[in-house]
Design a protein around this motif. Structure first.
Motif, PDB file in Angstrom:
ATOM      1  N   CYS A   1       0.857  -1.190   0.000  1.00 30.65           N
ATOM      2  CA  CYS A   1       0.000   0.000   0.000  1.00 30.65           C
ATOM      3  C   CYS A   1       0.889   1.235   0.000  1.00 30.65           C
ATOM      4  O   CYS A   1       1.873   1.297   0.756  1.00 30.65           O
ATOM      5  CB  CYS A   1      -0.923   0.001   1.219  1.00 30.65           C
ATOM      6  N   VAL A   2       0.544   2.195  -0.815  1.00 34.93           N
ATOM      7  CA  VAL A   2       1.441   3.334  -1.010  1.00 34.93           C
ATOM      8  C   VAL A   2       1.525   4.240   0.217  1.00 34.93           C
ATOM      9  O   VAL A   2       2.444   5.050   0.322  1.00 34.93           O
ATOM     10  CB  VAL A   2       1.030   4.147  -2.256  1.00 34.93           C
ATOM     11  N   LEU A   3       0.603   4.107   1.173  1.00 34.34           N
ATOM     12  CA  LEU A   3       0.635   4.934   2.380  1.00 34.34           C
ATOM     13  C   LEU A   3       1.026   4.126   3.613  1.00 34.34           C
ATOM     14  O   LEU A   3       0.819   4.571   4.738  1.00 34.34           O
ATOM     15  CB  LEU A   3      -0.734   5.595   2.597  1.00 34.34           C
ATOM     16  N   ASP A   4       1.613   2.956   3.415  1.00 36.89           N
ATOM     17  CA  ASP A   4       2.043   2.114   4.534  1.00 36.89           C
ATOM     18  C   ASP A   4       3.272   2.741   5.189  1.00 36.89           C
ATOM     19  O   ASP A   4       4.309   2.916   4.549  1.00 36.89           O
ATOM     20  CB  ASP A   4       2.371   0.710   4.023  1.00 36.89           C
ATOM     21  N   ARG A   5       3.174   3.052   6.481  1.00 40.93           N
ATOM     22  CA  ARG A   5       4.292   3.664   7.185  1.00 40.93           C
ATOM     23  C   ARG A   5       5.130   2.635   7.933  1.00 40.93           C
ATOM     24  O   ARG A   5       6.218   2.963   8.420  1.00 40.93           O
ATOM     25  CB  ARG A   5       3.799   4.732   8.171  1.00 40.93           C
ATOM     26  N   VAL A   6       4.642   1.394   8.060  1.00 42.38           N
ATOM     27  CA  VAL A   6       5.376   0.334   8.759  1.00 42.38           C
ATOM     28  C   VAL A   6       6.199  -0.480   7.762  1.00 42.38           C
ATOM     29  O   VAL A   6       7.423  -0.543   7.850  1.00 42.38           O
ATOM     30  CB  VAL A   6       4.412  -0.571   9.552  1.00 42.38           C
ATOM     31  N   ALA A   7       5.523  -1.138   6.830  1.00 39.38           N
ATOM     32  CA  ALA A   7       6.220  -1.823   5.728  1.00 39.38           C
ATOM     33  C   ALA A   7       6.182  -0.871   4.542  1.00 39.38           C
ATOM     34  O   ALA A   7       5.320  -0.962   3.668  1.00 39.38           O
ATOM     35  CB  ALA A   7       5.542  -3.146   5.399  1.00 39.38           C
ATOM     36  N   VAL A   8       7.095   0.067   4.520  1.00 38.96           N
ATOM     37  CA  VAL A   8       7.062   1.132   3.512  1.00 38.96           C
ATOM     38  C   VAL A   8       7.149   0.526   2.105  1.00 38.96           C
ATOM     39  O   VAL A   8       7.755  -0.541   1.905  1.00 38.96           O
ATOM     40  CB  VAL A   8       8.197   2.145   3.746  1.00 38.96           C
ATOM     41  N   PRO A   9       6.525   1.158   1.113  1.00 32.73           N
ATOM     42  CA  PRO A   9       6.461   0.580  -0.240  1.00 32.73           C
ATOM     43  C   PRO A   9       7.802   0.202  -0.843  1.00 32.73           C
ATOM     44  O   PRO A   9       7.870  -0.713  -1.666  1.00 32.73           O
ATOM     45  CB  PRO A   9       5.765   1.682  -1.042  1.00 32.73           C
ATOM     46  N   ALA A  10       8.867   0.879  -0.424  1.00 36.23           N
ATOM     47  CA  ALA A  10      10.191   0.552  -0.968  1.00 36.23           C
ATOM     48  C   ALA A  10      10.576  -0.895  -0.696  1.00 36.23           C
ATOM     49  O   ALA A  10      11.397  -1.478  -1.420  1.00 36.23           O
ATOM     50  CB  ALA A  10      11.238   1.497  -0.384  1.00 36.23           C
ATOM     51  N   ASN A  11       9.991  -1.515   0.342  1.00 40.71           N
ATOM     52  CA  ASN A  11      10.263  -2.921   0.626  1.00 40.71           C
ATOM     53  C   ASN A  11       9.845  -3.807  -0.535  1.00 40.71           C
ATOM     54  O   ASN A  11      10.622  -4.626  -1.038  1.00 40.71           O
ATOM     55  CB  ASN A  11       9.490  -3.361   1.880  1.00 40.71           C
ATOM     56  N   ALA A  12       8.598  -3.677  -0.957  1.00 41.49           N
ATOM     57  CA  ALA A  12       8.081  -4.513  -2.038  1.00 41.49           C
ATOM     58  C   ALA A  12       8.832  -4.238  -3.338  1.00 41.49           C
ATOM     59  O   ALA A  12       9.129  -5.166  -4.106  1.00 41.49           O
ATOM     60  CB  ALA A  12       6.584  -4.273  -2.219  1.00 41.49           C
ATOM     61  N   TYR A  13       9.143  -2.982  -3.589  1.00 39.32           N
ATOM     62  CA  TYR A  13       9.845  -2.643  -4.819  1.00 39.32           C
ATOM     63  C   TYR A  13      11.233  -3.275  -4.847  1.00 39.32           C
ATOM     64  O   TYR A  13      11.663  -3.822  -5.869  1.00 39.32           O
ATOM     65  CB  TYR A  13       9.947  -1.128  -4.958  1.00 39.32           C
ATOM     66  N   LYS A  14      11.907  -3.270  -3.700  1.00 42.36           N
ATOM     67  CA  LYS A  14      13.245  -3.854  -3.634  1.00 42.36           C
ATOM     68  C   LYS A  14      13.191  -5.359  -3.854  1.00 42.36           C
ATOM     69  O   LYS A  14      14.052  -5.937  -4.528  1.00 42.36           O
ATOM     70  CB  LYS A  14      13.899  -3.529  -2.294  1.00 42.36           C
ATOM     71  N   ILE A  15      12.170  -6.006  -3.279  1.00 42.93           N
ATOM     72  CA  ILE A  15      12.018  -7.448  -3.478  1.00 42.93           C
ATOM     73  C   ILE A  15      11.828  -7.758  -4.954  1.00 42.93           C
ATOM     74  O   ILE A  15      12.454  -8.668  -5.517  1.00 42.93           O
ATOM     75  CB  ILE A  15      10.828  -7.980  -2.658  1.00 42.93           C
ATOM     76  N   ALA A  16      10.969  -6.992  -5.620  1.00 45.66           N
ATOM     77  CA  ALA A  16      10.703  -7.205  -7.036  1.00 45.66           C
ATOM     78  C   ALA A  16      11.929  -6.927  -7.900  1.00 45.66           C
ATOM     79  O   ALA A  16      12.130  -7.556  -8.937  1.00 45.66           O
ATOM     80  CB  ALA A  16       9.535  -6.341  -7.484  1.00 45.66           C
ATOM     81  N   GLU A  17      12.761  -5.988  -7.474  1.00 48.35           N
ATOM     82  CA  GLU A  17      13.984  -5.671  -8.211  1.00 48.35           C
ATOM     83  C   GLU A  17      15.008  -6.795  -8.137  1.00 48.35           C
ATOM     84  O   GLU A  17      15.737  -7.057  -9.103  1.00 48.35           O
ATOM     85  CB  GLU A  17      14.626  -4.396  -7.658  1.00 48.35           C
ATOM     86  N   THR A  18      15.084  -7.439  -6.994  1.00 48.54           N
ATOM     87  CA  THR A  18      16.191  -8.365  -6.743  1.00 48.54           C
ATOM     88  C   THR A  18      15.820  -9.839  -6.849  1.00 48.54           C
ATOM     89  O   THR A  18      16.712 -10.683  -6.987  1.00 48.54           O
ATOM     90  CB  THR A  18      16.772  -8.122  -5.344  1.00 48.54           C
ATOM     91  N   ARG A  19      14.527 -10.158  -6.788  1.00 40.06           N
ATOM     92  CA  ARG A  19      14.125 -11.562  -6.782  1.00 40.06           C
ATOM     93  C   ARG A  19      13.543 -11.956  -8.135  1.00 40.06           C
ATOM     94  O   ARG A  19      12.602 -11.324  -8.622  1.00 40.06           O
ATOM     95  CB  ARG A  19      13.084 -11.814  -5.685  1.00 40.06           C
ATOM     96  N   PRO A  20      14.045 -13.029  -8.746  1.00 38.51           N
ATOM     97  CA  PRO A  20      13.457 -13.497 -10.012  1.00 38.51           C
ATOM     98  C   PRO A  20      12.016 -13.961  -9.805  1.00 38.51           C
ATOM     99  O   PRO A  20      11.607 -14.304  -8.695  1.00 38.51           O
ATOM    100  CB  PRO A  20      14.361 -14.670 -10.401  1.00 38.51           C
ATOM    101  N   ASN A  21      11.260 -13.979 -10.905  1.00 41.56           N
ATOM    102  CA  ASN A  21       9.921 -14.580 -10.892  1.00 41.56           C
ATOM    103  C   ASN A  21       8.977 -13.872  -9.924  1.00 41.56           C
ATOM    104  O   ASN A  21       8.193 -14.509  -9.208  1.00 41.56           O
ATOM    105  CB  ASN A  21      10.032 -16.063 -10.526  1.00 41.56           C
ATOM    106  N   THR A  22       9.067 -12.526  -9.885  1.00 40.76           N
ATOM    107  CA  THR A  22       8.313 -11.747  -8.913  1.00 40.76           C
ATOM    108  C   THR A  22       7.481 -10.668  -9.593  1.00 40.76           C
ATOM    109  O   THR A  22       7.969  -9.962 -10.482  1.00 40.76           O
ATOM    110  CB  THR A  22       9.257 -11.099  -7.881  1.00 40.76           C
ATOM    111  N   TRP A  23       6.244 -10.542  -9.158  1.00 38.01           N
ATOM    112  CA  TRP A  23       5.324  -9.503  -9.619  1.00 38.01           C
ATOM    113  C   TRP A  23       5.116  -8.492  -8.495  1.00 38.01           C
ATOM    114  O   TRP A  23       5.221  -8.830  -7.310  1.00 38.01           O
ATOM    115  CB  TRP A  23       3.979 -10.113  -9.999  1.00 38.01           C
ATOM    116  N   LEU A  24       4.778  -7.271  -8.855  1.00 39.01           N
ATOM    117  CA  LEU A  24       4.591  -6.196  -7.883  1.00 39.01           C
ATOM    118  C   LEU A  24       3.251  -5.514  -8.105  1.00 39.01           C
ATOM    119  O   LEU A  24       2.884  -5.216  -9.245  1.00 39.01           O
ATOM    120  CB  LEU A  24       5.725  -5.169  -8.027  1.00 39.01           C
TER     121      LEU A  24
END
Length: 296
Positions: free
Chosen positions: A239-262
């Motif tokens: 969620c773009v307004l998540d202050r705990v698991a900030v969105p950059a977390n999901a984006y980083k996972i998608a950048e570095t992990r193969p076979n990943t959708w965001l």
């Protein structure tokens, strides 16, 4: 970018499907679906909805009960025929087991005990916030048994602000009064304007002692033992307004992990399950259906 497919949703469509998440009584649904599973010296209270060739097991957030996911699980199983399972963590409901020296791998082993009890070899895994760490550990331990893995509020890669960290530490303090817990729940878990939804969380029960124990379990687990989440196709939802698991977390996972959708959802915070329930259901169902077709 090492991503097989990247999908960023800038706005929720006006019509997201014919199925709405019903506000059915948790009690009646739980009574019909409840199962007690005995495994490696403990009891796991699970709730199984629907039937079908695909099985999805979902884990709740930090210190949260299975009831947090009950409406979503029922909606997924009713609308798609996917058998959907939620369960209580150790120390919540009828689930019993030691919390001493526990790690994310130990919590992940509970997931496999459920799959074994259901007699299913390969499953889809979904974890809401803290639950996505549990499911990533489970997937990394037994990658051969995972069809897909879905992260709902992915974290663990980028730290939130110092203010949020301090508030979260207080949130998991077992001595915090219920009124303060509710205030922290509203502030930490919801986007501005959605704070009233925290009352639903309070109705489900507060378990800060379990939440604190789970934080210790996470801290005791080497990051390499869980962070990649195995090798199965992954959907990271933020969620773009998540202050705990900030969105950059999901984006980083998608950048570095193969076979990943965001996927990113607007107008919600850390608890998208109450803020964007129908869109969340749609994303999960479509991902499982698409990857299941790919596997055939």
């Amino acid at each position: 970018m090492n991503v097989r497919a990247l999908r960023w949703i800038a706005a929720v469509a006006a019509a997201v499907g014919a199925y709405a998440i019903a506000s059915a009584s948790h009690a009646s649904a739980a009574d019909d679906a409840r199962r007690l599973i005995s495994a490696h010296g403990q009891t796991i209270e699970a709730f199984v909805f629907g039937a079908g060739p695909e099985t999805l097991i979902m884990a709740a957030g930090n210190g949260r009960p299975a009831s947090q996911l009950m409406d979503l699980a029922k909606a997924i199983s009713t609308s798609t025929g996917i058998r959907t399972v939620v369960y209580n963590y150790r120390g919540i409901g009828a689930s019993r087991g030691s919390l001493d020296d526990l790690t994310l791998v130990g919590y992940g082993n509970d997931v496999w005990a459920i799959a074994d009890a259901l007699g299913v070899q390969k499953v889809h895994l979904a974890g809401k916030t803290y639950g996505n760490r549990v499911m990533r550990a489970a997937s990394q331990t037994r990658p051969d048994r995972v069809a897909t893995i879905i992260l709902v509020g992915a974290g663990g890669e980028v730290q939130p602000s110092a203010e949020t960290v301090a508030l979260y530490k207080r949130y998991t303090d077992p001595t915090v009064p219920k009124s303060e817990w509710l205030s922290l729940q509203a502030k930490l878990m919801y986007a501005p304007g959605n704070e009233h939804l925290a009352a639903k969380d309070a109705d489900e029960g507060q378990f800060p002692a379990i939440a604190a124990a789970q934080v210790k379990a996470s801290e005791a687990t080497p990051k390499e033992a869980w962070s990649m989440g195995g090798t199965a196709p992954m959907l990271a939802i933020t969620c773009v307004l998540d202050r705990v698991a900030v969105p950059a977390n999901a984006y980083k996972i998608a950048e570095t992990r193969p076979n990943t959708w965001l996927a990113g959802l607007p107008a919600c915070g850390h608890n998208m399950i109450n803020e964007q329930p129908e869109e969340l259901r749609r994303l999960i169902v479509e991902f499982i259906q698409a990857r299941s077709r790919d596997a055939k």
